[in-house]
Design an enzyme around this catalytic site. Structure first.
Site, PDB file in Angstrom:
ATOM      1  N   GLU A 123      72.304  82.346  56.555  1.00 29.70           N
ATOM      2  CA  GLU A 123      70.944  81.831  56.373  1.00 29.70           C
ATOM      3  C   GLU A 123      69.958  82.765  57.046  1.00 29.70           C
ATOM      4  O   GLU A 123      70.204  83.260  58.152  1.00 29.70           O
ATOM      5  CB  GLU A 123      70.826  80.423  56.963  1.00 29.70           C
ATOM      6  CG  GLU A 123      69.433  79.803  56.851  1.00 29.70           C
ATOM      7  CD  GLU A 123      69.402  78.367  57.362  1.00 29.70           C
ATOM      8  OE1 GLU A 123      70.427  77.652  57.212  1.00 29.70           O
ATOM      9  OE2 GLU A 123      68.371  77.958  57.924  1.00 29.70           O
ATOM     10  N   GLU A 128      59.425  79.709  60.062  1.00 33.54           N
ATOM     11  CA  GLU A 128      59.475  78.294  60.412  1.00 33.54           C
ATOM     12  C   GLU A 128      58.350  78.040  61.404  1.00 33.54           C
ATOM     13  O   GLU A 128      58.191  78.766  62.395  1.00 33.54           O
ATOM     14  CB  GLU A 128      60.817  77.917  61.033  1.00 33.54           C
ATOM     15  CG  GLU A 128      61.983  77.945  60.058  1.00 33.54           C
ATOM     16  CD  GLU A 128      63.276  77.483  60.707  1.00 33.54           C
ATOM     17  OE1 GLU A 128      63.753  76.389  60.373  1.00 33.54           O
ATOM     18  OE2 GLU A 128      63.792  78.238  61.564  1.00 33.54           O
TER      19      GLU A 128
END
Length: 240
Positions: A123, A128
């Site tokens: 990932e 974020e």
């Protein structure tokens, strides 16, 4: 207009969201709450993803967080099984929302996730932002050797990052993965030993854009007075 072709700039994928609706030739909607396979999408998140919270208008993609009758709603799209690539420069121009419990993200997963599962697929979290932690960006890598509360992460102070649009960029090569905002280098990941445990990044990945609400990372405290809010994306581009 959505582009899927090589040009002089070697753009292999670009969506500037100038159409009137999401281009489902390249994008999928992820719907629901992840149940029964991955309830709360693996992070105890509170939102129910639905198409109605995703709009393409005025040259932007709008992913809206909202609440109705004690239920939180939001949106998530992916290019799984439609667009994947190995190495490149991924660039997203976006405006993040603010408010406790909001968790906008632009990220990638290994295209072999259905075969090998997570975290073996790998990932790449290129953006974020947590409403509970203003003025900070998180950029992270999840691998079999480090996942969940990964050690391969960087929390960076960026003043007023929730004000206006910013360009988030990730450079992914066979040697390293580097993260930038507005051309400011945030973090570079390049383990000395590269194998399936530490570096599951020598294979195709696909794109994800979403706005989660709550959860272990987003924060259990959700400020309902901040809703509705939108994660707004101007464009996403991949070059090689």
């Amino acid at each position: 207009m959505t582009i899927l072709a090589y040009s002089q700039e070697k753009i292999i994928f670009k969506d500037d969201f100038n159409q009137t609706q999401l281009d489902t030739i390249y994008w999928n909607y992820d719907l629901g709450d992840g149940c029964p396979e991955l309830c709360g999408w693996g992070n105890e998140e509170s939102q129910w993803y639905q198409k109605e919270n995703i709009k393409v208008k005025d040259g932007f993609l709008h992913i809206k967080s909202s609440k109705k009758d004690q239920q939180y709603f939001s949106g998530k799209i992916t290019t799984k099984d439609k667009i994947s690539f190995q190495y490149g420069i991924i660039e997203v121009r976006a405006k993040v929302p603010n408010g406790k419990g909001l968790w906008p993200a632009a990220w990638l997963l290994g295209a072999d996730i259905s075969e090998v599962g997570w975290p073996a697929c790998g990932e790449i979290d290129m953006l974020e932002y947590l409403g509970r932690d203003p003025n900070h960006l998180y950029t992270s890598l999840h691998t079999p050797a480090s996942h969940g509360e990964t050690i391969n992460t960087k929390r960076t102070f960026v003043k007023d990052i929730d004000k206006g649009f910013h360009i988030y960029k990730t450079k992914w090569t066979k040697e390293f993965i580097s993260f930038y905002v507005d051309d400011l280098l945030l973090y570079t990941f390049s383990p000395e030993v590269k194998n399936d445990e530490t570096w599951p990044y020598d294979k195709p990945f696909y794109l994800i854009l979403n706005l989660a609400i709550g959860g272990e990372f987003g924060g259990k405290e959700i400020d309902d007075t901040a809703l509705p809010q939108e994660f707004v994306i101007d464009y996403i581009k991949v070059t090689q």
